[in-house]
Write an enzyme that holds these catalytic residues in place. Structure first.
Site, PDB file in Angstrom:
ATOM      1  N   ASP A  35       0.862  -1.176   0.000  1.00  0.00           N
ATOM      2  CA  ASP A  35       0.000   0.000   0.000  1.00  0.00           C
ATOM      3  C   ASP A  35       0.904   1.233   0.000  1.00  0.00           C
ATOM      4  O   ASP A  35       2.126   1.137  -0.195  1.00  0.00           O
ATOM      5  CB  ASP A  35      -1.020  -0.043   1.151  1.00  0.00           C
ATOM      6  CG  ASP A  35      -0.402   0.141   2.531  1.00  0.00           C
ATOM      7  OD1 ASP A  35       0.829   0.329   2.620  1.00  0.00           O
ATOM      8  OD2 ASP A  35      -1.153   0.095   3.524  1.00  0.00           O
ATOM      9  N   CYS A  52       2.769  -3.528   3.916  1.00  0.00           N
ATOM     10  CA  CYS A  52       1.915  -2.413   4.319  1.00  0.00           C
ATOM     11  C   CYS A  52       2.590  -1.830   5.566  1.00  0.00           C
ATOM     12  O   CYS A  52       3.774  -2.092   5.814  1.00  0.00           O
ATOM     13  CB  CYS A  52       0.465  -2.830   4.537  1.00  0.00           C
ATOM     14  SG  CYS A  52       0.174  -4.021   5.863  1.00  0.00           S
ATOM     15  N   THR A 100       2.210  -2.350   8.838  1.00  0.00           N
ATOM     16  CA  THR A 100       2.617  -3.395   9.778  1.00  0.00           C
ATOM     17  C   THR A 100       2.944  -4.719   9.101  1.00  0.00           C
ATOM     18  O   THR A 100       3.531  -5.605   9.728  1.00  0.00           O
ATOM     19  CB  THR A 100       1.479  -3.684  10.774  1.00  0.00           C
ATOM     20  OG1 THR A 100       0.339  -4.126  10.000  1.00  0.00           O
ATOM     21  CG2 THR A 100       1.112  -2.449  11.587  1.00  0.00           C
ATOM     22  N   HIS A 128       9.407 -24.876   7.460  1.00  0.00           N
ATOM     23  CA  HIS A 128       8.355 -25.654   8.128  1.00  0.00           C
ATOM     24  C   HIS A 128       6.962 -25.410   7.557  1.00  0.00           C
ATOM     25  O   HIS A 128       6.120 -26.309   7.632  1.00  0.00           O
ATOM     26  CB  HIS A 128       8.337 -25.333   9.631  1.00  0.00           C
ATOM     27  CG  HIS A 128       9.468 -25.966  10.373  1.00  0.00           C
ATOM     28  ND1 HIS A 128       9.507 -26.053  11.752  1.00  0.00           N
ATOM     29  CD2 HIS A 128      10.613 -26.553   9.940  1.00  0.00           C
ATOM     30  CE1 HIS A 128      10.622 -26.663  12.123  1.00  0.00           C
ATOM     31  NE2 HIS A 128      11.317 -26.961  11.052  1.00  0.00           N
ATOM     32  N   HIS A 164       6.504 -32.075   8.057  1.00  0.00           N
ATOM     33  CA  HIS A 164       5.894 -30.766   7.864  1.00  0.00           C
ATOM     34  C   HIS A 164       4.921 -30.765   6.683  1.00  0.00           C
ATOM     35  O   HIS A 164       3.995 -29.965   6.644  1.00  0.00           O
ATOM     36  CB  HIS A 164       6.972 -29.707   7.669  1.00  0.00           C
ATOM     37  CG  HIS A 164       7.918 -29.617   8.827  1.00  0.00           C
ATOM     38  ND1 HIS A 164       7.519 -29.165  10.062  1.00  0.00           N
ATOM     39  CD2 HIS A 164       9.225 -29.966   8.945  1.00  0.00           C
ATOM     40  CE1 HIS A 164       8.548 -29.223  10.896  1.00  0.00           C
ATOM     41  NE2 HIS A 164       9.585 -29.718  10.252  1.00  0.00           N
TER      42      HIS A 164
HETATM   43  C1  RB5 Z   1      -2.430   2.147   6.699  1.00  0.00           C
HETATM   44  O1  RB5 Z   1      -2.523   3.267   7.527  1.00  0.00           O
HETATM   45  C2  RB5 Z   1      -2.246   0.892   7.535  1.00  0.00           C
HETATM   46  O2  RB5 Z   1      -3.430   0.586   8.186  1.00  0.00           O
HETATM   47  C3  RB5 Z   1      -1.783  -0.247   6.677  1.00  0.00           C
HETATM   48  O3  RB5 Z   1      -0.604   0.096   6.010  1.00  0.00           O
HETATM   49  C4  RB5 Z   1      -1.465  -1.566   7.364  1.00  0.00           C
HETATM   50  O4  RB5 Z   1      -0.574  -1.370   8.429  1.00  0.00           O
HETATM   51  C5  RB5 Z   1      -2.590  -2.415   7.733  1.00  0.00           C
HETATM   52  O5  RB5 Z   1      -2.434  -3.542   8.216  1.00  0.00           O
END
Ligand code: RB5
Length: 156
Positions: free
Chosen positions: A12, A69, A71, A102, A137
């Site tokens: 993203d 993204c 996180t 695994h 596995h």
């Molecule tokens: C965008 O602000 C954020 O929500 C996205 O990049 C991501 O971390 C979602 O899991």
């Protein structure tokens, strides 16, 4: 085209520079990055990108996928909704290696707000250098997919 060397990349808006750095890193190491964007900095929805990349892996068009993204968590969840995809979020090289050995992961998710560029490249390298161990596995990995289709069994 050698599908075994093709790695789809997407993200993203939070991870565009890191994604592009990973694509360049992969190309320099003989992989064939398939960067499906986006390139514009406007806010976008990670599920659309994660699903698009996952479909290219599930279809066999690309051997692996690297998705990002903020996180890594949201785009990982979206990718894992596509049948045949096993995607894990990693912020360390041990986990990146183990999800190949695994779990036979075919996609790697990274959080651009979690890891710096140096660590991200090491994590990608660890993921790609490892191979599935098979053996015991394999049976466990085979048990993952049908679970998506089963009704909740309720409490044991
Ligand atoms: C965008 O602000 C954020 O929500 C996205 O990049 C991501 O971390 C979602 O899991």
């Amino acid at each position: 085209m050698n599908a075994d060397r093709r790695i789809v990349l997407t993200s993203d808006h939070t991870a565009i520079p890191l994604r592009q750095a990973i694509a360049a890193h992969l190309a320099a190491r003989g992989w064939e990055p398939v960067d499906i964007g986006p390139t514009a900095p406007e806010s976008t929805a990670y599920p659309e990108h994660g699903r698009a990349a996952a479909r290219l892996v599930a279809s066999g068009d690309c051997r692996f996928g690297v998705v990002l993204c903020g996180t890594g968590q949201g785009i990982m969840m979206a990718a894992n909704k596509v049948a045949g995809i096993r995607c894990g979020v990693c912020a360390d090289t041990f986990s990146a290696r183990m999800i190949r050995q695994h779990n036979d992961a075919n996609m790697l998710a990274l959080g651009a707000r979690v890891v710096g560029a140096g660590l991200a490249l090491d994590v990608v390298d660890a993921f790609l250098a490892a191979a599935f161990d098979g053996g015991r596995h394999a049976a466990r990995v085979a048990m993952i997919e049908p679970a998506e289709d089963e009704a909740s069994p309720g409490p044991a």
